[in-house]
Each structure stands twice: as C-alpha cells, then as structure tokens.
Design a protein around this motif. Structure first.
Motif: not given
Lengths: 488, 488
Positions: A280-281, A274-278, A467-473, A289-291
């Motif tokens: 993704l939001e 459940e936490n994981y899906y949050k 790494l940039n994606i991880a950094y943003a998240l 975009e998350v598919d």
C-alpha cells in the motif's frame, strides 16, 4: 529454457525478426509440458502434434499457450477434469478459443482443473493432484490449477482460465503470477463448461499485466451465442497501460485487512498482511491515494455462505445435462433410464461435487428456496451495492489474496468449509464475481519462500483503469515475469 | 342429485411459424426425418447457452394481447428442473407466474352451440418443447427435432362446465393461433396438446365459493380435441359414479392421471404427495429485458383480422349466410383461399359455393389440406369466369374441376385442349337451328307448342350437330321462337 520464460511482446519481436520460428517455440513448449507434467501433473492432454502458423502482426501469432480443460475445443478431448466427460471430444469450439486461434495462438496442452471448476485446491481433477511448482508439498489452489502451475513453471507465457469464485485469481497468487478476470460478459462464455452461470467468468493467467491485457484483448468481444456478452470494441486494454496512476484513488476494507481482526493469526498470515501494507505504501509512492474504509462486518461474513448457496444451486441445474445419454460414457446393462443415469452420475462425479449438488438441490427446493436461495441473492445484491458505493469514490479496491501463501496438500480438500475468523479474508474475491467486476491479482512478495498476491478490483466496464493501476504497481515491484524457483 | 363439472385446460400450442427454435438457431420446421433440425444447444452439449428468439417473443406477446392478458414490463425465463430423457439439459426453459410471464389474467369470449361464453385466462407463457420419444417394444428412440421448438402454454381458470365448452374453446383458440400467424395448430403434427383438470360439485352449492369445489383431477397429455371431449366425459362419469356409490373420498383423490386413448379411460399416475418439486429459478444466461411501450404498441397494431371479424365481414359485406361464413373462416388457409379468389374479381357468393362445396368435399374425401391442393385461387377464378361468360356450361365446369385436379392442368388449358368452348355466337347457332328445321320437316308437323317437352327433340338435334357445344339456353330460345312462328 530459452524462450518460454519471455513475455509475449519479446517473443513476437523474435518471431518477427526471424530469430526464432514458431515451430521452435512449440517444440520447446511441448518439451517443457512433458517435464512439468512429470513433476506437477498439470495437464489433461499434451498436444504433441501442435502445428505452427504464419506469423502476423497479431502479438499472439505463433506463440504457444495452454487452455483450461473446461473450454470446449473441437476435435480435442475436453474433460472439465471429470470422469463424466473423460472421453468427451467436442465438435465445436468455445468462442474465446476460436478468437485466440484466429489471432494465431497455438494451444499446446489442456490444463487440469478442479472438477468442473468446483473446488479451490487443484486436487480434485480426475487425473489427480496438481502440485505447486514453487514447492511440491503445497497446492496451486484452483480451480485453474494446471494453468497457474504451467505459466509459473514457464511452459508458455499464458494459459486461459475460468473464475467463478476466485478460480483464476487465487491460484495466480499461490503460484506467483498474474491472474485477470475481466468484467462479466466481456469474454463470451459460449463453449465454457458452466459451473455457476451468473458467476462464471473467463480470463487468463500470465506472468505480467501487459501479457494479460494482450491476451484478453484477443479473447473479448460480443458474441451472438452469449446474450450476456457485450460490445467492448471501444476498450483496448493493452493501449490503456500508460503506467500513469497519479491521483487515482484506492481503498481497502479494514474488516478484511486489519491484523487486529485475527486473534489466532498464524505467522504466515501476519507476514502476508505486513507485506500487503508495505505494498500500500508503494501505491502511495506512485501518487495514488489509499484510504481505509469500513464495510458492515455481518454483511462481509455472509459472503462465503452466499457463494455456497448460489454456486451450488446453479451448478446442480447446470450439470443436469450430464446423464451419459447423449454424450459421455453411457452406463450399460440397465433396463431403465433412471438406473442408467444414476449409475453414470454416481460413478462419474467425485464426492465433493456430489456434496455440492445435494446442497444446491436443497436450497432450491420450494420449501427452502426463500430462506436460502432467495436470501442469498438478496445478500449478493447488498454486497455488490456496498462495493459499488466504494467505486463511486474510488477507482478500485485493493486487498490481499488469501490468508498467506499456498496451503499444504494435507489441508482440507473442500474449500467450502473454512475457519470462521479468516473466512472473509480468504473468500472476498467472490464479491468480484457477485458484481461481475474486473479483478486482477498480481504477485506482491514472498512469505516463507512462497509467493503471495494482492488483488485490485474495480467497477464494471472499468477494466482499462483497473489494469493500468495493476500495471503501475507491478512496475514498482520486482515480481514481474518471475518463474517458479523449483521449476527453474 | 345433480352435479356441476368444473373444467380447466392447459393448452400447449407450438409456435410453428418462427424460422428458428425459441432458444437455438436450429430450424423450426416439422420434419419426418429424425434429428435433422438440431444445433448443439438442442442436445445440451457442455458449454451451450440459450439465445432468445425475438420473433417467438413477439408472437407470444401478440397472443397475450388477443387473450386480453396483461403484459410484463420485463421478460424473464425460468428453469424448470427435472430429469427425463427427452429433456437434454435436465431443465426446461419456461416462465412461471412470478415474475410474470408474457401474459397474465385475461379472458376469451368464444361461441359454443350458438351462445357466447367467457373463460378466464390465468396466464400464457412461452417455453421450449421437449424432444419426442417413440416407445418401441424394448427400446425408446428419441428424436430431437422437436427439442426447443417454441411452445405457448395457455392456462385457463376452471370455467368450463362441459366437454362441449372445452372443445369449442380449443377450436376457437386454434383459429386464433392460425389467424395470428403463430401456428398451423395441427394436432396431427402434435402441435396442440392439452392437460385437462376436472372436478365435480353438487349443483345446489355455490360455485363461487372455493370450499364447495370437489377434488381436482389432472389428466395429462391429451393430444386431440376428440380425446379432450372423451376424457372429460369419462372423468365426469367416473367422479359422478363415485359420488353416487359413496366412494368419492377413496376413488377421487387429488392426482395426476393419464388419458389412455385405446381403452378410452384415465389411469392414475401420481398423487399430490408425489408431486415433483421443479426447483424453479430465473435463467441466469438470459438477462432480463425490458419490453418497451413502443414495441408493445407496434405488436398491438400488427394484430391481424381474426376469424370472428372476418365472419362478420363476410355476412355484412359479401352478403353470405352465417352458416357459410362460419365454414369459410374455420380454417384460416381456406378463408385465405376464398379471399384471394374474391380479390381477383370473382363474385363472393359463387366463390363461397365452390369453396364450401366442391373444394371442401374434395379435401375431406382425399384427406389433404389446402396446401396440398393443386388448384389455386387464380384457377378457381378462371373456372368460375368460364362458366359465367358461358364459355362452358356449369355441368362442364364440374368436369373441368375434376380434370384440373386429376391431370394437374389449368382450367383454361383444359377447356381449350378439349375443345369445350360453347358456341355462343347467335348467328352460328341460328345457322344450325335453320339447318335442323330444314331437315326435320316431318317432325315439325307434330310439334305442339303447348307441350314443353316437344322442343327437346329439336334441341337434341342441335346438340348432336354441335357435339353439345351450342349454348343450350340460346339454342332453346331461338328454336322455340322459330318453331312457334312456323306452327302459328
């Protein structure tokens, strides 16, 4: 704790401005090392005589760090957490460690691991079990258990690791920190005690994505001693961290993430997903975009077995140099070399490793090789192809790490056996090793007061993007630079 | 009833001419000081990785071409896993037939007792040598200098029918390796080692039909050509005797035997059922690499003139006999010495007479190689010139040769320092002849022109006055002319 909870950039700034000296940092880090050793048993060796170095423009100069005990360090005990090498002092440095040293990094301890990296619990090292700094009744996962424990406990901003199945990225998740293994061959393996050569990666455990980028920028590079290393001089991970991820495409695999797959799901697993899906939001909120995608379930379910076959086969051959004849405590009192070697190996290896050697030997035997080893290599190729197909359309695959928070220490010690229903969820990070993909785990929340993690894996050589994606998240969540609660 | 012997060879030859070892940066050179040429890789310290020596691969491919083999598109190496104290890693890096090694399915034409024979080559592969062991009374000592030296293993089909053929082939291959600049191919340095497999079958049966073949016995570690000859003859005799006595089925079993030099017999080591499973698999630390057509072409073009071609050139261009040419080309370094002398302008026939005569007998007598020979082609050229232009007599030439080697002095200096220059100037000789004639009035009276020996006395007087330095033929001619005129 005054300084060791800070980031590399903060510490560098303080050192540059003369607000603190390298000597003070080392003293603090050593003091913390002894505390953490007493509480969690994270180190094989603590280097009380670690010396400061001049501060340069290199961000790592003068800052303490930990080195996993399967890195060969000249003149300093390097055991691989195995009794077979309990007194082994190498006379050469691993290339990655040489590079850190050249950058001015100061090693203050060597961290405990599962024996030779074989194991995912942090409980099989010859110096004993490593405890989780968030909850001493739980494991850190492994094999980079000591490194994960120490970074989470705030002993220093980073420690090196190695990752053959998930040995950096799983313990990072269980300890609430960042674990990154770059593309295969980006960091030289020369001087790393091998487990399974085609799967072995070096990497780092930190408390932030930026620190991971800084450290790996200093560890990477082509090495004439490792034919699988490649020239990454055009890659600058630290500079790539812009935080701009608008339009990036992520995907997740339904067969792994959908709660409907798990009829017997524990409350922890449910909370984890459940936490994981949050999360993704949150990715979507960042403009990504998350598919949801689908991958053949039969293929996914074969992954864990592929790992057992390939890693055990390579391991049994890689560790055939451990005979006690040239190095290691030679067995005495035998009148022939066969008994001498048998005695050394029987006494030196834990039963878990011996079990894996038997498997490895069995699958390589000429009458079994086609059925097991070669088929495993074929399935490995299929899994890699499946992920490469995803990378044609997506920047990265984003998946939850493990089936929840850190397991309790009374759980099964050998991660080779697992619950069939959740095995793929627990072991999918291995696909990153099959393909040599850049893969990073970052903390994404808490379940039962224990940290959990999410993993982002991209295509080979696309480390900057991953790494940039991880950094943003990471920036969109509040777990950056966190120190384990019990340790605090 | 008669029998046909079917003999196959595995010829191991060290590529002694590379600078470094095949997977390590250690020096590749024969050394009597133990453990002088070693790097961590050669002793399999934890964390080492192999790095392929391109020069060794180039040499192996060149040999593969000369053996008329097919070359692979990609190069792979495989691990052959077994435990032995002389094998530090616990596996040997070698090549198997799948994927294909540096060479597969070729043939070699060689001469045996004047006939040209052809042997099929199953494959040629590049591998690393093991360390060398010295078995003493109650201990074994290991020297790792040899560990990792490049080794070429040539596997023939069982096409030899006699020990003569097998040995002729080995001698042929030895010159091939020398001429290609791959190896000194010196069996005294252990650079050539053979495994021999031998079976016999009834001569009335068709040898093309495998079901007619006898039981194959493999004899390991035959380390001299003489040993190969003796071992083949011994096995043929042993197997024939077993046939004749009806004990073939019990005495000749498919097994590995060992050649015992001292007793001149073969001794059983292990049977087929005890064969070791080497659990081959592709070395993961060496990425497969493509052999480009350009590189292969470059190698093909660089193949030097081989012994057979050289021999024909000596016969056709220099007008040497086949017998002399064969002797000259047998050892490349001897042949090179000869060619270097000829290049300086020496008449090939004269150079050949010296090399095949005085020089070879000197080398054989003193048991040294041409590398250890003091005289250079330049010196031989000078010596022959001194004789040709009559500065010294040919008898003096032999003295100069001996002195040159004994005193390590150049022929020109010897002749000068010892005052050996002949008097060739006609007017000087005439003056002495006249002097002798004036003194010997009595003797002239008894001179008989019909008796050829009558002149000797007068020439003796000339030599006495010149201390032997007068050119004999000029003195002879002049004296005879004058005496004949005087007594007419």
């Amino acid at each position: 704790m005054k300084y060791m909870n800070k980031s590399i950039e903060e510490l560098h700034e303080l050192l540059k401005n003369g607000e603190v000296t390298s000597k003070e940092l080392i003293e603090e880090s050593l003091e913390l090392s002894h505390e953490v050793q007493d509480k969690y048993n994270a180190f094989v060796t603590i280097l009380d005589d670690a010396k400061e170095v001049p501060i340069t423009d290199n961000l790592l100069s003068g800052i303490p760090c930990g080195i996993k005990d399967n890195y060969s360090t000249k003149g300093i005990l390097s055991t691989g957490s195995s009794n077979t090498l309990k007194d082994y002092v190498p006379f050469f440095d691993a290339t990655a460690y040489t590079k850190l040293k050249d950058a001015g990094a100061i090693m203050v301890n060597k961290t405990v691991m599962d024996e030779f990296g074989m194991g995912g619990t942090g409980t099989t090292g010859h110096t004993g079990v490593v405890l989780n700094p968030w909850d001493k009744t739980r494991m850190c996962a492994g094999s980079s258990a000591g490194s994960a424990c120490a970074v989470a406990a705030g002993v220093y901003p980073y420690a090196t690791g190695s990752d053959t199945g998930d040995s950096i990225r799983k313990p990072a998740a269980y300890c609430g920190i960042v674990g990154y293994k770059p593309t295969y061959g980006m960091i030289s393996r020369y001087g790393l005690f091998p487990f399974a050569s085609s799967l072995d990666h070096l990497g780092v455990l930190t408390r932030s994505v930026k620190d991971a980028a800084i450290v790996v920028d200093n560890m990477k590079g082509i090495d004439k001693n490792d034919m699988t290393s490649w020239d990454s001089s055009n890659i600058n991970l630290t500079k790539a961290l812009t935080g701009d991820v608008k339009g990036k495409k992520l995907c997740f695999v339904r067969e792994i993430t959908d709660l409907d797959n798990y009829k017997n799901a524990s409350p922890e697993l449910k909370a984890h997903l459940e936490n994981y899906y949050k999360v993704l939001e949150k990715c979507k909120e960042l403009g990504m975009e998350v598919d949801e995608v689908s991958v053949d379930r039969t293929l996914l379910n074969a992954s864990a077995s592929v790992y057992v076959v390939i890693s055990c086969a390579e391991a049994t051959s890689n560790m055939s140099n451990l005979t006690g004849i040239i190095f290691g405590p030679r067995s005495e009192g035998f009148d022939n070399w066969i008994d001498m070697v048998k005695d050394y190996r029987t006494k030196g290896f834990s039963s878990l490793i011996k079990r894996r050697f038997v498997i490895g030997s069995y699958v390589l035997q000429s009458q079994n090789q086609e059925r097991y080893f070669r088929n495993a290599q074929r399935v490995r190729r299929l899994l890699v192809d499946a992920w490469k197909d995803l990378f044609k359309k997506y920047d990265a695959v984003i998946l939850p790490v493990g089936i929840g928070p850190a397991k309790h220490l009374d759980a099964d010690k050998d991660m080779l056996s697992n619950d069939l229903e959740t095995v793929t969820l627990d072991e999918h990070l291995q696909i990153g090793n099959y393909g040599g993909f850049p893969s990073i785990t970052i903390p994404d929340g808490f379940v039962d007061g224990m940290p959990v993690g999410v993993n982002i894996t991209g295509n080979c050589y696309d480390d900057e993007n991953v790494l940039n994606i991880a950094y943003a998240l990471e920036g969109a969540m509040e777990y950056k630079n966190q120190i384990a609660k019990e340790a605090e | 009833m008669g029998y046909i012997a079917m003999i196959g060879l595995e010829m191991h030859c060290e590529a002694s001419e590379t600078n470094t070892k095949v997977f390590s940066g250690a020096r590749n050179s024969y050394s009597v000081t133990p453990n002088e040429n070693i790097r961590p890789v050669d002793m399999a310290f934890p964390g080492i990785l192999p790095v392929v020596n391109k020069e060794a691969v180039r040499m192996a491919l060149m040999a593969s071409m000369v053996l008329n083999c097919k070359q692979p598109k990609y190069m792979y190496f495989e691990r052959k896993n077994y435990y032995y104290p002389d094998l530090p890693k616990g596996y040997q890096l070698t090549q198997e037939t799948k994927p294909i090694p540096v060479g597969i399915y070729g043939y070699v034409d060689y001469e045996c007792n004047g006939d040209t024979k052809r042997v099929r080559v199953n494959n040629l592969h590049l591998e690393e040598d093991a360390a060398s062991s010295d078995h003493l009374y109650d201990t074994t000592i290991i020297d790792y200098n040899r560990a990792g030296v490049p080794l070429l293993e040539l596997v023939t089909e069982p096409d030899f029918r006699s020990a003569d053929e097998a040995v002729a082939f080995l001698e042929h291959m030895r010159t091939v390796y020398q001429y290609l600049g791959i190896s000194e191919a010196d069996s005294k340095k252990g650079q050539i080692r053979c495994d021999v497999n031998i079976s016999i079958m009834d001569e009335s049966l068709d040898p093309e039909e495998p079901s007619n073949w006898g039981t194959k016995v493999e004899v390991k570690n035959v380390n001299s050509f003489g040993g190969v000859r003796d071992c083949i003859n011994y096995e043929i005799k042993r197997q024939t005797k077993a046939k004749e006595e009806g004990t073939y089925d019990t005495d000749v079993i498919q097994q590995t035997r060992r050649w015992d030099e001292e007793s001149g017999t073969t001794i059983g080591m292990r049977s087929k059922v005890d064969a070791i499973d080497y659990k081959y698999f592709v070395e993961p630390n060496i990425p497969k690499f493509k052999l480009t057509d350009e590189w292969l072409d470059e190698i093909r073009k660089s193949i030097p003139e081989l012994a057979y071609d050289r021999k024909n050139r000596y016969i056709n261009e220099y007008g040497l006999s086949e017998y002399d040419s064969n002797i000259l080309v047998k050892e490349k370094k001897i042949s090179d010495f000869f060619e270097d002398t000829v290049k300086l302008g020496t008449d090939p026939k004269e150079a050949c007479n010296w090399v095949n005569g005085m020089i070879l007998s000197y080398l054989n007598y003193n048991m040294i190689t041409i590398d250890e020979f003091y005289m250079t082609p330049d010196m031989l050229h000078d010596l022959i010139k001194l004789i040709d232009d009559k500065t010294i007599s040919s008898k003096q030439g032999k003295e100069v040769f001996a002195k040159c080697l004994e005193e390590k002095k150049e022929p020109v200096s010897i002749v000068k320092d010892e005052g050996m220059m002949q008097i060739t100037d006609e007017s000087s000789i005439e003056a002495i002849v006249d002097e002798v004639l004036a003194e010997q009035a009595e003797a002239i009276k008894t001179y008989d022109p019909a008796n050829p020996k009558a002149l000797d006395y007068f020439i003796g007087q000339v030599m006495k006055k010149t201390r032997g330095k007068a050119n004999p033929s000029t003195a002879y001619k002049m004296m005879k002319e004058k005496l004949d005129n005087m007594t007419k």
